[in-house]
Design a protein around this motif. Structure first.
Motif, PDB file in Angstrom:
ATOM      1  N   GLN A 174       0.666  -1.307  -0.139  1.00  0.00           N
ATOM      2  CA  GLN A 174       0.146  -0.282   0.151  1.00  0.00           C
ATOM      3  C   GLN A 174       1.066   1.248   0.160  1.00  0.00           C
ATOM      4  N   ASP A 175       2.396   1.667   0.697  1.00  0.00           N
ATOM      5  CA  ASP A 175       2.674   2.667   0.931  1.00  0.00           C
ATOM      6  C   ASP A 175       3.306   2.879  -0.639  1.00  0.00           C
TER       7      ASP A 175
ATOM      8  N   ALA B  10       1.350   3.994  -3.097  1.00  0.00           N
ATOM      9  CA  ALA B  10       0.657   5.379  -2.767  1.00  0.00           C
ATOM     10  C   ALA B  10       1.310   6.358  -2.922  1.00  0.00           C
ATOM     11  N   TRP B  11       2.630   6.381  -2.576  1.00  0.00           N
ATOM     12  CA  TRP B  11       4.169   7.149  -2.563  1.00  0.00           C
ATOM     13  C   TRP B  11       4.042   7.552  -4.251  1.00  0.00           C
TER      14      TRP B  11
ATOM     15  N   ARG C 100       1.604   7.423  -6.534  1.00  0.00           N
ATOM     16  CA  ARG C 100       0.382   7.754  -7.094  1.00  0.00           C
ATOM     17  C   ARG C 100       1.275   9.810  -6.683  1.00  0.00           C
TER      18      ARG C 100
END
Length: 80
Positions: free
Chosen positions: A47-48, A51-52, A54
């Motif tokens: 997930q991390d 997200a970074w 994007r």
């Protein structure tokens, strides 16, 4: 360096936030539209790192789980 060459970041056995930091450091040295594969063992990176990516204009090309490792392939942002 050709954009078809894939760069590998080995972030195995590192916990949050280190996989993201290693990814960020590697991306900073790469040209636009370069493929980068991050191999990690921290499930939170699934997930991390996307997200970074994007937030910074990079795209996730592929994610997969291989045994107990997570492979996240990114393409760096096109030149602005």
């Amino acid at each position: 360096m050709s954009t078809s060459d894939e760069i590998i970041v080995d972030a195995r056995r590192l916990l949050c936030p280190l996989p993201v930091i290693r990814t960020q450091d590697a991306v900073a040295k790469l040209p636009p539209e370069q493929l980068l594969k991050v191999i990690c063992t921290d499930p939170g990176a699934l997930q991390d790192i996307p997200a970074w990516a994007r937030i910074h204009g990079h795209s996730v090309v592929h994610t997969e789980t291989v045994e107990r490792e997570y492979h996240i392939t990114l393409r760096t942002a096109a030149k602005a």
